[in-house]
Design a protein around this motif. Sequence first.
Motif, PDB file in Angstrom:
ATOM      1  N   ALA A   1     -17.451  12.067 -24.866  1.00 24.89           N
ATOM      2  CA  ALA A   1     -17.970  12.222 -23.500  1.00 24.89           C
ATOM      3  C   ALA A   1     -17.922  10.885 -22.778  1.00 24.89           C
ATOM      4  CB  ALA A   1     -19.395  12.750 -23.529  1.00 24.89           C
ATOM      5  N   PHE A   2     -17.707  10.965 -21.477  1.00 24.98           N
ATOM      6  CA  PHE A   2     -17.629   9.766 -20.637  1.00 24.98           C
ATOM      7  C   PHE A   2     -18.649   9.897 -19.515  1.00 24.98           C
ATOM      8  CE2 PHE A   2     -15.823   7.387 -17.031  1.00 24.98           C
ATOM      9  CZ  PHE A   2     -15.606   6.142 -17.628  1.00 24.98           C
ATOM     10  N   MET A   3     -19.629   9.002 -19.485  1.00 25.82           N
ATOM     11  CA  MET A   3     -20.659   8.997 -18.445  1.00 25.82           C
ATOM     12  C   MET A   3     -20.463   7.761 -17.575  1.00 25.82           C
ATOM     13  SD  MET A   3     -24.843   9.091 -18.817  1.00 25.82           S
ATOM     14  CE  MET A   3     -24.865  10.749 -19.508  1.00 25.82           C
ATOM     15  N   LYS A   4     -20.129   7.995 -16.305  1.00 24.05           N
ATOM     16  CA  LYS A   4     -19.916   6.906 -15.361  1.00 24.05           C
ATOM     17  C   LYS A   4     -21.160   6.752 -14.497  1.00 24.05           C
ATOM     18  CE  LYS A   4     -17.850   3.837 -12.722  1.00 24.05           C
ATOM     19  NZ  LYS A   4     -17.733   2.439 -13.183  1.00 24.05           N
ATOM     20  N   ILE A   5     -21.721   5.524 -14.433  1.00 25.30           N
ATOM     21  CA  ILE A   5     -22.898   5.266 -13.603  1.00 25.30           C
ATOM     22  C   ILE A   5     -22.552   4.129 -12.653  1.00 25.30           C
ATOM     23  CG2 ILE A   5     -25.369   4.782 -13.560  1.00 25.30           C
ATOM     24  CD1 ILE A   5     -25.477   5.637 -16.497  1.00 25.30           C
ATOM     25  N   ASN A   6     -22.360   4.464 -11.380  1.00 20.07           N
ATOM     26  CA  ASN A   6     -21.992   3.465 -10.373  1.00 20.07           C
ATOM     27  C   ASN A   6     -23.191   2.726  -9.803  1.00 20.07           C
ATOM     28  OD1 ASN A   6     -19.034   3.838 -10.126  1.00 20.07           O
ATOM     29  ND2 ASN A   6     -19.616   5.919  -9.578  1.00 20.07           N
ATOM     30  N   SER A   7     -24.350   3.362  -9.849  1.00 20.36           N
ATOM     31  CA  SER A   7     -25.573   2.741  -9.339  1.00 20.36           C
ATOM     32  C   SER A   7     -26.775   3.451  -9.935  1.00 20.36           C
ATOM     33  CB  SER A   7     -25.622   2.833  -7.813  1.00 20.36           C
ATOM     34  OG  SER A   7     -26.870   2.397  -7.325  1.00 20.36           O
ATOM     35  N   PHE A   8     -27.802   2.682 -10.274  1.00 22.54           N
ATOM     36  CA  PHE A   8     -29.053   3.280 -10.746  1.00 22.54           C
ATOM     37  C   PHE A   8     -29.943   3.550  -9.537  1.00 22.54           C
ATOM     38  CE2 PHE A   8     -27.693   0.969 -14.641  1.00 22.54           C
ATOM     39  CZ  PHE A   8     -27.598   2.071 -15.481  1.00 22.54           C
ATOM     40  N   SER A   9     -29.522   4.524  -8.743  1.00 22.65           N
ATOM     41  CA  SER A   9     -30.225   4.833  -7.494  1.00 22.65           C
ATOM     42  C   SER A   9     -31.552   5.535  -7.733  1.00 22.65           C
ATOM     43  CB  SER A   9     -29.348   5.730  -6.619  1.00 22.65           C
ATOM     44  OG  SER A   9     -29.197   7.011  -7.228  1.00 22.65           O
ATOM     45  N   ASN A  10     -31.681   6.197  -8.870  1.00 19.63           N
ATOM     46  CA  ASN A  10     -32.865   6.960  -9.287  1.00 19.63           C
ATOM     47  C   ASN A  10     -33.022   8.281  -8.532  1.00 19.63           C
ATOM     48  OD1 ASN A  10     -34.946   7.157 -11.182  1.00 19.63           O
ATOM     49  ND2 ASN A  10     -36.508   6.537  -9.722  1.00 19.63           N
ATOM     50  N   THR A  11     -32.167   8.568  -7.561  1.00 22.31           N
ATOM     51  CA  THR A  11     -32.239   9.828  -6.825  1.00 22.31           C
ATOM     52  C   THR A  11     -31.753  10.971  -7.713  1.00 22.31           C
ATOM     53  OG1 THR A  11     -31.840   8.686  -4.734  1.00 22.31           O
ATOM     54  CG2 THR A  11     -31.501  11.060  -4.758  1.00 22.31           C
ATOM     55  N   ARG A  12     -32.639  11.870  -8.075  1.00 23.26           N
ATOM     56  CA  ARG A  12     -32.363  13.024  -8.933  1.00 23.26           C
ATOM     57  C   ARG A  12     -31.820  12.615 -10.297  1.00 23.26           C
ATOM     58  NH1 ARG A  12     -32.570  17.723  -5.705  1.00 23.26           N
ATOM     59  NH2 ARG A  12     -31.709  18.910  -7.449  1.00 23.26           N
ATOM     60  N   SER A  13     -32.080  11.386 -10.719  1.00 23.99           N
ATOM     61  CA  SER A  13     -31.538  10.905 -11.991  1.00 23.99           C
ATOM     62  C   SER A  13     -32.177  11.603 -13.191  1.00 23.99           C
ATOM     63  CB  SER A  13     -31.724   9.391 -12.114  1.00 23.99           C
ATOM     64  OG  SER A  13     -33.096   9.048 -12.169  1.00 23.99           O
ATOM     65  N   ALA A  14     -33.482  11.891 -13.126  1.00 29.23           N
ATOM     66  CA  ALA A  14     -34.164  12.528 -14.256  1.00 29.23           C
ATOM     67  C   ALA A  14     -33.525  13.882 -14.573  1.00 29.23           C
ATOM     68  CB  ALA A  14     -35.649  12.687 -13.948  1.00 29.23           C
TER      69      ALA A  14
ATOM     70  N   LEU B   1     -20.119   8.888 -27.256  1.00 28.44           N
ATOM     71  CA  LEU B   1     -20.492   8.793 -25.846  1.00 28.44           C
ATOM     72  C   LEU B   1     -20.104   7.416 -25.321  1.00 28.44           C
ATOM     73  CD1 LEU B   1     -21.867   9.731 -23.234  1.00 28.44           C
ATOM     74  CD2 LEU B   1     -24.059   8.982 -24.205  1.00 28.44           C
ATOM     75  N   ILE B   2     -19.342   7.408 -24.222  1.00 28.68           N
ATOM     76  CA  ILE B   2     -18.948   6.160 -23.557  1.00 28.68           C
ATOM     77  C   ILE B   2     -19.693   6.098 -22.228  1.00 28.68           C
ATOM     78  CG2 ILE B   2     -17.034   4.798 -22.658  1.00 28.68           C
ATOM     79  CD1 ILE B   2     -15.175   6.665 -24.391  1.00 28.68           C
ATOM     80  N   ILE B   3     -20.539   5.093 -22.046  1.00 29.94           N
ATOM     81  CA  ILE B   3     -21.256   4.904 -20.782  1.00 29.94           C
ATOM     82  C   ILE B   3     -20.631   3.726 -20.043  1.00 29.94           C
ATOM     83  CG2 ILE B   3     -23.467   4.430 -19.668  1.00 29.94           C
ATOM     84  CD1 ILE B   3     -24.892   5.659 -21.993  1.00 29.94           C
ATOM     85  N   ASP B   4     -20.146   3.999 -18.853  1.00 31.65           N
ATOM     86  CA  ASP B   4     -19.450   2.989 -18.056  1.00 31.65           C
ATOM     87  C   ASP B   4     -20.394   2.417 -17.002  1.00 31.65           C
ATOM     88  OD1 ASP B   4     -17.728   1.424 -16.626  1.00 31.65           O
ATOM     89  OD2 ASP B   4     -16.289   3.018 -16.153  1.00 31.65           O
ATOM     90  N   MET B   5     -20.774   1.137 -17.159  1.00 33.47           N
ATOM     91  CA  MET B   5     -21.642   0.459 -16.192  1.00 33.47           C
ATOM     92  C   MET B   5     -20.900  -0.659 -15.466  1.00 33.47           C
ATOM     93  SD  MET B   5     -25.263   0.165 -18.201  1.00 33.47           S
ATOM     94  CE  MET B   5     -25.625   1.292 -19.540  1.00 33.47           C
ATOM     95  N   ARG B   6     -19.579  -0.596 -15.459  1.00 31.10           N
ATOM     96  CA  ARG B   6     -18.809  -1.616 -14.754  1.00 31.10           C
ATOM     97  C   ARG B   6     -19.002  -1.470 -13.246  1.00 31.10           C
ATOM     98  NH1 ARG B   6     -13.085  -0.340 -17.455  1.00 31.10           N
ATOM     99  NH2 ARG B   6     -13.948   1.742 -17.058  1.00 31.10           N
ATOM    100  N   ASN B   7     -19.071  -2.612 -12.567  1.00 35.18           N
ATOM    101  CA  ASN B   7     -19.235  -2.643 -11.102  1.00 35.18           C
ATOM    102  C   ASN B   7     -20.492  -1.920 -10.639  1.00 35.18           C
ATOM    103  OD1 ASN B   7     -16.649  -3.974 -10.787  1.00 35.18           O
ATOM    104  ND2 ASN B   7     -15.718  -1.997 -11.226  1.00 35.18           N
ATOM    105  N   ASN B   8     -21.495  -1.917 -11.493  1.00 35.46           N
ATOM    106  CA  ASN B   8     -22.798  -1.336 -11.160  1.00 35.46           C
ATOM    107  C   ASN B   8     -23.736  -2.503 -10.878  1.00 35.46           C
ATOM    108  OD1 ASN B   8     -25.478  -0.341 -11.324  1.00 35.46           O
ATOM    109  ND2 ASN B   8     -24.873   1.304 -12.689  1.00 35.46           N
ATOM    110  N   PHE B   9     -24.157  -2.653  -9.615  1.00 35.43           N
ATOM    111  CA  PHE B   9     -24.979  -3.801  -9.229  1.00 35.43           C
ATOM    112  C   PHE B   9     -26.460  -3.606  -9.549  1.00 35.43           C
ATOM    113  CE2 PHE B   9     -21.910  -5.563  -5.738  1.00 35.43           C
ATOM    114  CZ  PHE B   9     -21.019  -5.902  -6.741  1.00 35.43           C
ATOM    115  N   GLY B  10     -26.817  -2.495 -10.199  1.00 38.47           N
ATOM    116  CA  GLY B  10     -28.198  -2.327 -10.653  1.00 38.47           C
ATOM    117  C   GLY B  10     -28.945  -1.262  -9.888  1.00 38.47           C
ATOM    118  N   GLY B  11     -30.268  -1.451  -9.812  1.00 40.39           N
ATOM    119  CA  GLY B  11     -31.109  -0.464  -9.135  1.00 40.39           C
ATOM    120  C   GLY B  11     -32.438  -0.271  -9.845  1.00 40.39           C
ATOM    121  N   SER B  12     -32.775   0.981 -10.095  1.00 46.68           N
ATOM    122  CA  SER B  12     -34.100   1.363 -10.563  1.00 46.68           C
ATOM    123  C   SER B  12     -34.335   1.050 -12.036  1.00 46.68           C
ATOM    124  CB  SER B  12     -34.310   2.862 -10.317  1.00 46.68           C
ATOM    125  OG  SER B  12     -35.435   3.329 -10.992  1.00 46.68           O
TER     126      SER B  12
END
Length: 507
Positions: A268-281, A299-310
């Motif tokens: 599985a590949f999970m891409k996260i571009n931003s930890f916006s927290n909107t509907r994340s739960a 499981l591959i979690i991609d956090m590249r180019n993710n400037f952060g967030g919640s």
Amino acid sequence: MKKTVYFLIVCLFTSCVSVKNYNENLEKPIAADKLKEDVNFAYLKLHQFHPNLYWYISKDSLDYKFDSLKTTINKPLKPLEFYLKLEPVVAKIREGHLRVTIPTRRLTKKEQKYLLTQKGLFGRYNFAIDGDQLFVLDNAEKVPNMQVGTEILKINDHPTLDYLKKYRKLITSDGKNQTFQKYYLAKSWSSFFTYENGILDSVKLETKYQNEIKTFYLKREKISKVEKKVEKVEVKKKQQQNKNSDYNVARKLYNRSLTFEKKDSSIAFMKINSFSNTRSAKFYKESFATLKKAKTKYLIIDMRNNFGGSVAEINNLYSYLTDEKLKFLNDIEVTSNKSMYHADYFNQVPNLIKPLAAIAYPFYLVGTAFSNKEKDGKHYLRANYKIRKIKEDNFKGKLYVLINGGSFSAASILPSKLKGDKRAFLVGEETGGANDGSVAGRYSTITLPNSKLKLPISLMLFQPNITFTNTEKGVVPDKEIIPTISEVLQKKDIELEWILNDIANQK
């Protein structure tokens, strides 16, 4: 009714006058002695509110830089000229969240209305930076003369590299690493250019593509009614299709997504571009239930180019990646038991609900008072970021995490914790955010008394519950892979390819 109309007219007139006065003040030079007062005031407030001011720079060195700055101020300066002197010194503190807000001209209602009918200039593209070279990374609208891979050599007859060198001084990452700057600069250089040159309707460009040099004018284009209608329908469609993926209108992509690399759902590949927290739960609850049902092994979690967030979001995501009751973050360090009273409580609240926020403010003060504790002469806020209950759908398979210099703030804290727990194998490039924590969270925005420049100061030191490296660097990957600019422009994902090959070898 007459009173209401009169009130609205007064408000409109006052707003216009306010914008006019503000913009006029941006053009007024400020006396040198007044600017030196601002430098002293900025240093005083940094010392008062920043919980780890001397993390990456000694007190003597910082004092010297501020004193040296004052010696260079020997004539009146406009706010922007003063900013270009002050911000590089603040950047020497080497805290990525800490920067002076650049003074920008305010737009009139008429100008705002006009821009809403226009497409942007540089804002229509994504860019990549290699050294002092600027390349077009994406041209979704297929604007002529701007093919992917086009290098921008000059803007209005001025070498692009001069702009990049100037703006790079205004950017810092956490600590000693140098990986963050090129990613943030690729996103922000056009904003700096606009702040410096104003909102332009066209620019003269000299470009290079496949060794052919061209000179042409890039112009704003009017958004047609058909285009506006189509875009509105498309955005609404994307927002409704995958609500929990949180469609980002500005970036025209989903903040998070889950796909499978193989038909058997083993990878599985999970891409996260931003930890916006909107509907994340809801997204993580559904996603990890899906992974469990599919019996996913990798499981591959991609956090590249993710400037952060919640921080709340990364704490929740972490709870699905462990089967132990571990503490995710240490207690949050602050400068004093009163520092959080200076946080920007109302600044982030929409005007419509500010009356409700005012009612809740006393409860915020009481809660802040009870969350304070003192230990070894330092002040902390009690953190609730720990695993209280093991998730039924927590992922038990092999975990890979993709990182690069664009992984910042929360997108550095989570990989740091996973690496510290030996829970994940990290692939890519050293993160832009620090391995041992980040000064972030709530801000106290200081207004310098004479120049009126804004200095938002982070009040909270977040640190993952790990054994610290004390290297003053970012999170270092277990397998370093850094694509060349050619591979970036060709959209070759060599980091993901390496992981898939590694999994194939294991099988």
